[in-house]
Each structure stands twice: as structure tokens, then as C-alpha cells.
Design a protein around this motif. Structure first.
Motif, PDB file in Angstrom:
ATOM      1  N   LEU A 107      68.690 -87.867  -0.289  1.00 22.04           N
ATOM      2  CA  LEU A 107      69.023 -86.618  -0.963  1.00 22.04           C
ATOM      3  C   LEU A 107      67.763 -85.870  -1.386  1.00 22.04           C
ATOM      4  CD1 LEU A 107      71.145 -84.730  -2.112  1.00 22.04           C
ATOM      5  CD2 LEU A 107      71.200 -86.150  -4.180  1.00 22.04           C
ATOM      6  N   VAL A 108      66.795 -86.603  -1.915  1.00 26.83           N
ATOM      7  CA  VAL A 108      65.527 -85.978  -2.314  1.00 26.83           C
ATOM      8  C   VAL A 108      64.822 -85.379  -1.104  1.00 26.83           C
ATOM      9  CG1 VAL A 108      63.221 -86.429  -3.231  1.00 26.83           C
ATOM     10  CG2 VAL A 108      65.221 -87.406  -4.365  1.00 26.83           C
ATOM     11  N   ALA A 109      64.881 -86.064   0.044  1.00 33.38           N
ATOM     12  CA  ALA A 109      64.224 -85.556   1.251  1.00 33.38           C
ATOM     13  C   ALA A 109      64.832 -84.235   1.691  1.00 33.38           C
ATOM     14  CB  ALA A 109      64.323 -86.591   2.366  1.00 33.38           C
ATOM     15  N   VAL A 110      66.175 -84.146   1.638  1.00 32.96           N
ATOM     16  CA  VAL A 110      66.824 -82.901   2.025  1.00 32.96           C
ATOM     17  C   VAL A 110      66.427 -81.761   1.087  1.00 32.96           C
ATOM     18  CG1 VAL A 110      69.045 -81.739   2.260  1.00 32.96           C
ATOM     19  CG2 VAL A 110      68.766 -84.058   3.137  1.00 32.96           C
ATOM     20  N   LEU A 111      66.464 -82.024  -0.209  1.00 32.35           N
ATOM     21  CA  LEU A 111      66.093 -80.979  -1.159  1.00 32.35           C
ATOM     22  C   LEU A 111      64.618 -80.611  -1.042  1.00 32.35           C
ATOM     23  CD1 LEU A 111      68.170 -82.143  -4.255  1.00 32.35           C
ATOM     24  CD2 LEU A 111      68.600 -80.168  -2.786  1.00 32.35           C
ATOM     25  N   THR A 112      63.777 -81.586  -0.708  1.00 30.29           N
ATOM     26  CA  THR A 112      62.353 -81.285  -0.510  1.00 30.29           C
ATOM     27  C   THR A 112      62.162 -80.334   0.676  1.00 30.29           C
ATOM     28  OG1 THR A 112      61.688 -83.421  -1.433  1.00 30.29           O
ATOM     29  CG2 THR A 112      60.081 -82.286  -0.039  1.00 30.29           C
ATOM     30  N   ALA A 113      62.966 -80.497   1.720  1.00 29.20           N
ATOM     31  CA  ALA A 113      62.909 -79.542   2.831  1.00 29.20           C
ATOM     32  C   ALA A 113      63.261 -78.144   2.339  1.00 29.20           C
ATOM     33  CB  ALA A 113      63.851 -79.979   3.949  1.00 29.20           C
ATOM     34  N   GLY A 114      64.239 -78.064   1.427  1.00 28.10           N
ATOM     35  CA  GLY A 114      64.566 -76.769   0.837  1.00 28.10           C
ATOM     36  C   GLY A 114      63.402 -76.198   0.052  1.00 28.10           C
ATOM     37  N   PHE A 115      62.726 -77.062  -0.716  1.00 23.91           N
ATOM     38  CA  PHE A 115      61.557 -76.595  -1.479  1.00 23.91           C
ATOM     39  C   PHE A 115      60.462 -76.104  -0.531  1.00 23.91           C
ATOM     40  CE2 PHE A 115      63.026 -79.901  -4.720  1.00 23.91           C
ATOM     41  CZ  PHE A 115      63.692 -78.958  -5.477  1.00 23.91           C
ATOM     42  N   ALA A 116      60.263 -76.822   0.579  1.00 26.89           N
ATOM     43  CA  ALA A 116      59.228 -76.424   1.537  1.00 26.89           C
ATOM     44  C   ALA A 116      59.570 -75.079   2.176  1.00 26.89           C
ATOM     45  CB  ALA A 116      59.068 -77.497   2.604  1.00 26.89           C
ATOM     46  N   ALA A 117      60.855 -74.891   2.536  1.00 27.03           N
ATOM     47  CA  ALA A 117      61.264 -73.607   3.114  1.00 27.03           C
ATOM     48  C   ALA A 117      61.060 -72.477   2.120  1.00 27.03           C
ATOM     49  CB  ALA A 117      62.730 -73.682   3.550  1.00 27.03           C
ATOM     50  N   LEU A 118      61.409 -72.732   0.858  1.00 26.75           N
ATOM     51  CA  LEU A 118      61.246 -71.710  -0.179  1.00 26.75           C
ATOM     52  C   LEU A 118      59.770 -71.413  -0.417  1.00 26.75           C
ATOM     53  CD1 LEU A 118      62.456 -69.891  -2.362  1.00 26.75           C
ATOM     54  CD2 LEU A 118      62.421 -71.865  -3.910  1.00 26.75           C
ATOM     55  N   ALA A 119      58.936 -72.454  -0.446  1.00 25.02           N
ATOM     56  CA  ALA A 119      57.505 -72.254  -0.689  1.00 25.02           C
ATOM     57  C   ALA A 119      56.874 -71.405   0.406  1.00 25.02           C
ATOM     58  CB  ALA A 119      56.796 -73.601  -0.785  1.00 25.02           C
ATOM     59  N   GLY A 120      57.257 -71.654   1.673  1.00 20.59           N
ATOM     60  CA  GLY A 120      56.716 -70.842   2.761  1.00 20.59           C
ATOM     61  C   GLY A 120      57.065 -69.381   2.616  1.00 20.59           C
ATOM     62  N   LEU A 121      58.307 -69.097   2.211  1.00 20.13           N
ATOM     63  CA  LEU A 121      58.728 -67.707   2.025  1.00 20.13           C
ATOM     64  C   LEU A 121      58.002 -67.065   0.848  1.00 20.13           C
ATOM     65  CD1 LEU A 121      60.688 -65.574   3.152  1.00 20.13           C
ATOM     66  CD2 LEU A 121      62.389 -66.407   1.528  1.00 20.13           C
ATOM     67  N   VAL A 122      57.859 -67.824  -0.242  1.00 19.13           N
ATOM     68  CA  VAL A 122      57.174 -67.294  -1.421  1.00 19.13           C
ATOM     69  C   VAL A 122      55.709 -66.991  -1.103  1.00 19.13           C
ATOM     70  CG1 VAL A 122      56.368 -67.869  -3.743  1.00 19.13           C
ATOM     71  CG2 VAL A 122      58.735 -68.336  -3.094  1.00 19.13           C
ATOM     72  N   VAL A 123      55.063 -67.855  -0.321  1.00 25.47           N
ATOM     73  CA  VAL A 123      53.665 -67.609   0.058  1.00 25.47           C
ATOM     74  C   VAL A 123      53.553 -66.305   0.839  1.00 25.47           C
ATOM     75  CG1 VAL A 123      51.814 -68.413   1.587  1.00 25.47           C
ATOM     76  CG2 VAL A 123      52.874 -69.997  -0.019  1.00 25.47           C
ATOM     77  N   THR A 124      54.493 -66.047   1.736  1.00 29.82           N
ATOM     78  CA  THR A 124      54.464 -64.801   2.512  1.00 29.82           C
ATOM     79  C   THR A 124      54.508 -63.585   1.601  1.00 29.82           C
ATOM     80  OG1 THR A 124      55.425 -65.771   4.504  1.00 29.82           O
ATOM     81  CG2 THR A 124      55.767 -63.407   4.169  1.00 29.82           C
ATOM     82  N   PHE A 125      55.339 -63.647   0.562  1.00 31.23           N
ATOM     83  CA  PHE A 125      55.525 -62.472  -0.292  1.00 31.23           C
ATOM     84  C   PHE A 125      54.515 -62.385  -1.435  1.00 31.23           C
ATOM     85  CE2 PHE A 125      59.698 -62.367   1.716  1.00 31.23           C
ATOM     86  CZ  PHE A 125      59.862 -61.012   1.914  1.00 31.23           C
ATOM     87  N   THR A 126      53.863 -63.476  -1.781  1.00 33.68           N
ATOM     88  CA  THR A 126      52.965 -63.432  -2.939  1.00 33.68           C
ATOM     89  C   THR A 126      51.497 -63.610  -2.588  1.00 33.68           C
ATOM     90  OG1 THR A 126      53.219 -65.801  -3.369  1.00 33.68           O
ATOM     91  CG2 THR A 126      54.765 -64.308  -4.458  1.00 33.68           C
ATOM     92  N   ALA A 127      51.198 -64.122  -1.398  1.00 36.06           N
ATOM     93  CA  ALA A 127      49.798 -64.338  -1.024  1.00 36.06           C
ATOM     94  C   ALA A 127      49.456 -63.632   0.274  1.00 36.06           C
ATOM     95  CB  ALA A 127      49.504 -65.829  -0.900  1.00 36.06           C
ATOM     96  N   GLY A 128      50.344 -63.730   1.267  1.00 41.48           N
ATOM     97  CA  GLY A 128      50.143 -62.994   2.508  1.00 41.48           C
ATOM     98  C   GLY A 128      48.905 -63.413   3.266  1.00 41.48           C
ATOM     99  N   TYR A 129      48.211 -62.409   3.794  1.00 44.29           N
ATOM    100  CA  TYR A 129      47.051 -62.633   4.652  1.00 44.29           C
ATOM    101  C   TYR A 129      45.775 -62.238   3.912  1.00 44.29           C
ATOM    102  CZ  TYR A 129      43.991 -62.146   8.731  1.00 44.29           C
ATOM    103  OH  TYR A 129      42.956 -62.270   9.638  1.00 44.29           O
ATOM    104  N   PRO A 130      44.698 -62.999   4.050  1.00 41.46           N
ATOM    105  CA  PRO A 130      44.563 -64.240   4.804  1.00 41.46           C
ATOM    106  C   PRO A 130      44.992 -65.448   3.984  1.00 41.46           C
ATOM    107  CG  PRO A 130      42.437 -63.621   3.901  1.00 41.46           C
ATOM    108  CD  PRO A 130      43.394 -62.533   3.499  1.00 41.46           C
TER     109      PRO A 130
END
Length: 661
Positions: A107-130
Motif C-alpha cells: 500500500l505504501v508503494a502504491v501511494l509513493t508512486a502517487g507522491f512521485a507523480a505529484l512531485a513531478g507535476l509540482v516541479v514543472t509548475f514551480t521550478a521549470g527550466y532549467p
């Protein structure tokens, strides 16, 4: 599909990924194993689809996918693989035996995948390039911390009642060794997450790079003399046959009545909206004394698009100090550029220009033709005051009587921060100049929409026909200019819907001609990536408008040397349009989204970089100074989207860290 459409598609798929991974974890925790298995399959499919959208977006440029390829997808891929390996078999088994349950680790592994997906999206919107090491370390640390916290909250799932008494489902069955191992792994994971996070935060406080060279040489050493922008001033006398044109502009606050009779709270030059029109003939000397009556934030005059000597540019913190209440500053430059321009304050420019500190500047060629043969020449700045749009100094539709056959020139100037649309109904016309620079052999066009960028100018020329001609603003039949032959009135026919007219494209308009340099052999090449991100603006954290992930004044200066051919790649990763404006130099447009211009050489000082677009432009560094380079959507500029172009050997005594230029 356009790059913007692929960006939006990728955002949608990323959001679906976040939703499906978390939904899998929640339904599994609730014991809905069949639904959880279906959602796990959906999460895997969405993740695979994300690989596809990123691959297609990568074809448009590395700038659009860097943080996804180097951080977001690897982080999600690793977490998702672990989740599938741990949770997949248990969920399959639970279809046959619901009592089997799902272990806490799965269960923790599945939710961690959710956290990873969310973190990638948040990085796109809050840090961007480079993507930086700081961003990557903080993101990984937060995902690890979320996983550890989830593990503590979830714990071991309660055993089914039928099996609660069996030894393998009792806490003691785990044994002290297994419990110690879990505690050790938890502590070790916490230490690693904390260390990564602390390192990432620490890297945020590194001093930003002060300067970039675009592949050219750095500062020249030795005893090379330095020149101050304070000494780069205009001449004291006009050219031969020219005269001195002297003006006084007093900036003040006060109530100004617009044509509808509505009184508005304005900041103005000489109490007028727009400010006094400044006109000159080629070779004249323009001298303007700026006085500040009571503008508390200070005021300047920037000559938008006019390549004045740097000391006359009116950029506070770079070329002068802002003129404070009671003070004055004298600008002096030769009118050697024929065309349509405008002026505005560059101090606190977002509120100040919006409130009325702007005016027009038109320089005409020196010619001997009688004025009557020149026809009707209208200078038409468009400006929005408190949601009221004014064209020139009129609201609604102004009327002008024009003799059939008489030439008409319409000088369109956009003084707002957003684009405006124009359409000419009832006549063909030519776009003879853009941003004050003549086009080569412009042809006649009709029934096209003209999108004028913020700060930009179009000069339209037509021969007055026998019937009425209407210049429409923003596809509004009640807003614009009506040209009619004398004595013609009444019986207006309904105007067509111009909103469906195709957009006029300058890249293939006019005829090719020689240009003064080879842009493919540039001395320096700068790439600037425009986006939104968390950054420091004026010493405070903000969700800023950024250049290469930073906001003014932390964006590195761009170094050039006099005589360099300089090439710019301007990339827009954001979902907003950015009208890009370099002071002191017109730029030659080379391409947009890889499509090279095939018409007249196109020189602009403000070009609209729409979401997902990539522009290539070039110029020759022939006007020494310290020059602002910024988005002319003035709220974006105020929010950090600005940097400086600095000539080697030129210094400024007016350096300021203020973002309110």
C-alpha cells in the motif's frame, strides 16, 4: 498539434497519473481490491501514455521536457515499478480470496508512486527550466519523507477476523529481528531524506551567476578604459537642415476626464491622456525636459523602440535615477530614425503606464512635398483606462472625412500590456512599416486580422475609395475609426464579423532583401526560457515570471562586445504570451517555431512569444550601454521577467536591485 496543445495534453495526462495512483492506493486501503486492481492497470497505462506525450513534446525542444526526462519520469518509473511488483500480485490474489488483504508495504508503494507523480507535476509548475540539483534533491527528499510518513500512519493492516488468531497474522510473529530491521530502514530512510532535503535547500542560497557570455569571450582584462552610461548622451545640436524641437513633460497625478465625460484617477504628462504628441523631422534635435510634480514613486521617459544613446534611455537603475517629486531630467537625442514610436515611464511602469504616463513619438522623413499631398496621417495609440478602451484620444468610433483617392496612413500603437486586434473593412491596404521600420515591397492585403503585440506598432497605408472604410478595434463594431468621403453619411450597412478573418502573418509578407549581417555566424548565442516558477523578486519569495528559472534582479546579465552579431533563442514554456522587448536595438526576426521568414526582412523591437513558441532573432551590437531586456506585459516585468544586456567596458553608476523599473 501545436506545442501549446502538447503542453496542455501532457499536463492533463500528468494529472490523470496523479489521480489514478492515489485512487489505487485509497481503494486498496478500503479493501476494494477489484477496483484497486483496475485502477492500478489504469495508472500503468497513463504512465506509459505520459512517456508518449513527453517524447512528442521533446521533439519541440529540450526546454519543454528537461525536468520531466531527468527527474519526473525516472522518479515515477522507479516508484511505479516497485508498486506494481509489490501490489500487483497481491491484488490479483485478492480477486480470488478477498481475505488475503494488501500488506502495508504494498500500500505504501502504491501511494509513493502517487507522491512521485505529484512531485513531478509540482516541479514543472514551480521550478521549470532549467532543472537544478537543488530542485531535484528537494523533490526526492519530499517524496521519501511522504513515503516514510505514510508507512508510519498505515502500519500493518488489521488481520481479517477469520484469520486473526493465526500465528502469521499476529504482530509478535514478525519477531524482534524484523521489527528492528523496519525501524532501521525507517531511520536510515529518514536520514537520507533529511540529508537530501537539507542539501537541496542549502544549494538555494548559492550566489547566482552574475553574467553569461553566450559562447563569446568574457570581460576583457588589462587596462581597457571603462565608459559610464552617464557619459553616453545625445548631441547638443541638430543635424544639417534640422531644427531643435523642445518640449516640457510634467508628470503629475490628478483627475482627467476622458471623452465619454467620465473622470478617472490618472497619472499623466501635462495633464493629458495620452501625453503631448512629440513630432519631428529627420535630422531634428529632440530635447525633452521631464519634471515630476508629485509622482511619489518617481518617473522617467523611455523612448520605446527608439535607439537613443544609452544615457537617454530612461531606464532607472541602469541609465539614470528616477526623477523624484520636484526634480527634473533633460533628454536629448537626434531624430535619425523615421517612423512610429511612443514614450512612457519606465519607473514603476506597470501601474504608471496603465494610469496614463505615455505618449506618441513620430518622426517623418525630410521631404519637399506639400503637406496636402501627404494625405491623412493619423497616429492612433490604443490604451485601456479602467476597462474603457481609447483609440487615439477618442472612445467609440471617430469619424474623418477623406477625399476619394487621397492617401491615408494609420499609425497603430499598442500601449497596453496585452495584444489588440485590428481589421480594415471596405478597402485593401498595405502594412508599410512594423515597429517604425519600413518593410520591403509590401503587397496589398484585405480581410485579414492584425494582431498587434503589446508595445508594438503597425503603419497601414491605403488609398481612400469612393465608399466608407472602417478600422475596427478588437472586432468591436462600435470601436475604431470611420473614414468616409465628404458628404457621405447615414445608411450604414452592417459591418461583417471580422473575428473569423485569418490572422495576418508577417513572416511571408513583402519581398526578401539583403540584411547587414550573417546571423548563422553569430559571435554570441543566448537562449532565454520564459516560464513561471518560485523565485526571489526584490528580495522576497514569489511565484514569479521567470527567465531561465530566475527573476530580476537575480537573472544573470548578458555580456556582449561592440560589433558582435548576437543571436537570441526565446522559448516560452508558460501558458501566457510574453511580448519580448530589447532596449536600444531592433532585432531581425529569423524564425518562429523553426519556420524562417521568407518575405521582407522583419525588424522588430517587440515580438509576441506565445505559449509554446520558440523565436530566433538576431541583432548587431552597435549601441554601447547597459540595456534592459524584458517582457513588455508590464505586470510580468514587475513580477521578475527582466534582465540586462551589458556591453563589455560599459558601467553604470545607477545600479539598483529594484524590480520596479
Amino acid at each position: 498539434m501545436s506545442t501549446l496543445q502538447w503542453i496542455l495534453m501532457d499536463h492533463v495526462v500528468a494529472l490523470l497519473g496523479v489521480a489514478t495512483w492515489f485512487a489505487t492506493g485509497v481503494t486498496a486501503a478500503l479493501g476494494r481490491h477489484r477496483i484497486a486492481l483496475a485502477l492500478l492497470g489504469a495508472a500503468v497505462l497513463v504512465t506509459v501514455a505520459r512517456l508518449g506525450t513527453v517524447a512528442l513534446l521533446a521533439d519541440r525542444g529540450w526546454w519543454f521536457v528537461q525536468e520531466k526526462v531527468l527527474l519526473g519520469l525516472p522518479m515515477l518509473g522507479a516508484a511505479g515499478l516497485v508498486a506494481v511488483l509489490l501490489a500487483g500480485p497481491r491484488l490479483l490474489a485478492a480477486r480470488q480470496s478477498p481475505a488475503a488483504g494488501l500488506p502495508a508495504g504494498a500500500l505504501v508503494a502504491v501511494l509513493t508512486a502517487g507522491f512521485a507523480a505529484l512531485a513531478g507535476l509540482v516541479v514543472t509548475f514551480t521550478a521549470g527550466y532549467p532543472l537544478t540539483w537543488s530542485t531535484a534533491l528537494i523533490a526526492v527528499a519530499l517524496v521519501c519523507a511522504a513515503a516514510l510518513l505514510t508507512a508510519r500512519v498505515v502500519g500493518r493492516p488489521a488481520a481479517p477476523a477469520a484469520e486473526a488468531g493465526s500465528p502469521e497474522h499476529t504482530p509478535a510473529a514478525a519477531g524482534p529481528t524484523a521489527l528492528s530491521r523496519r525501524r532501521f530502514l525507517g531511520v536510515a530512510g529518514g536520514v537520507v531524506a533529511a540529508g537530501a532535503g537539507a542539501t537541496g535547500v542549502g544549494l538555494l542560497f548559492r550566489d547566482p551567476e552574475a553574467m553569461v557570455t553566450g559562447g563569446g569571450p568574457g570581460h576583457a582584462g588589462g587596462t581597457r578604459p571603462q565608459v559610464s552610461v552617464a557619459d553616453l548622451r545625445g548631441p547638443g545640436a541638430p543635424a544639417a537642415r534640422g531644427t531643435a524641437r523642445r518640449h516640457v513633460l510634467t508628470a503629475r497625478t490628478g483627475t482627467v476626464t476622458i471623452p465619454s465625460g467620465r473622470a478617472i484617477d490618472a497619472w499623466s504628462y501635462e495633464g493629458r491622456l495620452p501625453g503631448p504628441a512629440i513630432t519631428a523631422t529627420e535630422g531634428d534635435l529632440i530635447e525633452v525636459t521631464l519634471r515630476n510634480a508629485d509622482i511619489e514613486d518617481g518617473v522617467t521617459v523611455h523612448w520605446h523602440g527608439y535607439d537613443v544613446p544609452c544615457g537617454e534611455d530612461g531606464a532607472p537603475g541602469a541609465t539614470q535615477h528616477a526623477v523624484q517629486p520636484g526634480g527634473e531630467f533633460v533628454y536629448r537625442f537626434q531624430a535619425d530614425q523615421v517612423g512610429t514610436y511612443w514614450y512612457h515611464t519606465h519607473q514603476a511602469s506597470h501601474p504608471a503606464v496603465r494610469k496614463g504616463l505615455y505618449g506618441t513619438l513620430v518622426v517623418t522623413p525630410r521631404e519637399d512635398r506639400p503637406e496636402a499631398e501627404r494625405g491623412l496621417d493619423l497616429t492612433l495609440p490604443v490604451h485601456t483606462f479602467d476597462d474603457v478602451v481609447i483609440l487615439g484620444d477618442q472612445e467609440g468610433r471617430a469619424v474623418h472625412d477623406v477625399r476619394p483617392g487621397q492617401p491615408v496612413r494609420l499609425r497603430l500603437i499598442n500601449t497596453d500590456s496585452n495584444p489588440h486586434w485590428f481589421a480594415v473593412v471596405g478597402s485593401s491596404f498595405r502594412v508599410v512599416a512594423v515597429d517604425g521600420r519600413d518593410l520591403n515591397q509590401p503587397g496589398e492585403v484585405r480581410e485579414v486580422g492584425l494582431r498587434l503585440p503589446a508595445g508594438g506598432r503597425y503603419d497601414l497605408v491605403l488609398a481612400m475609395p469612393e465608399a466608407k472604410v472602417t478600422l475596427l478595434l478588437d472586432n468591436d463594431s462600435d470601436q475604431g475609426i470611420l473614414l468616409r468621403p465628404p458628404g457621405v453619411g447615414g445608411g450604414d450597412r452592417p459591418l461583417p464579423d471580422t473575428a473569423d478573418w485569418p490572422e495576418f502573418d508577417l513572416l511571408d509578407y513583402g519581398e526578401p532583401a539583403a540584411v547587414p549581417f550573417d546571423a548563422d555566424d553569430a559571435d554570441r548565442h543566448f537562449t532565454i526560457v520564459l516560464d513561471r516558477a518560485l523565485a526571489m523578486v526584490d528580495g522576497k519569495p514569489a511565484y514569479a515570471q521567470t527567465v531561465d528559472g530566475r527573476a530580476h534582479p537575480s537573472v544573470p546579465d548578458q555580456l556582449v562586445r561592440e560589433g558582435d552579431v548576437v543571436r537570441f533563442t526565446v522559448v516560452n514554456r508558460s501558458l501566457e504570451t510574453h511580448p519580448w522587448h530589447l532596449h536600444g536595438h531592433p532585432v531581425l526576426i529569423l524564425s518562429r517555431d523553426g519556420r524562417r521568414y521568407s518575405g521582407s526582412p522583419l525588424w522588430m523591437d517587440t515580438f509576441d512569444v506565445r505559449p509554446g513558441e520558440v523565436w530566433e532573432v538576431a541583432f548587431r551590437a552597435d549601441n554601447p550601454g547597459v540595456w534592459m531586456n524584458h517582457c513588455h506585459n508590464l505586470p510580468h516585468q514587475e513580477q521578475g521577467m527582466m534582465l540586462r544586456l551589458v556591453y563589455d567596458g560599459v558601467t553604470t553608476p545607477f545600479a539598483s536591485t529594484s524590480h520596479a523599473h
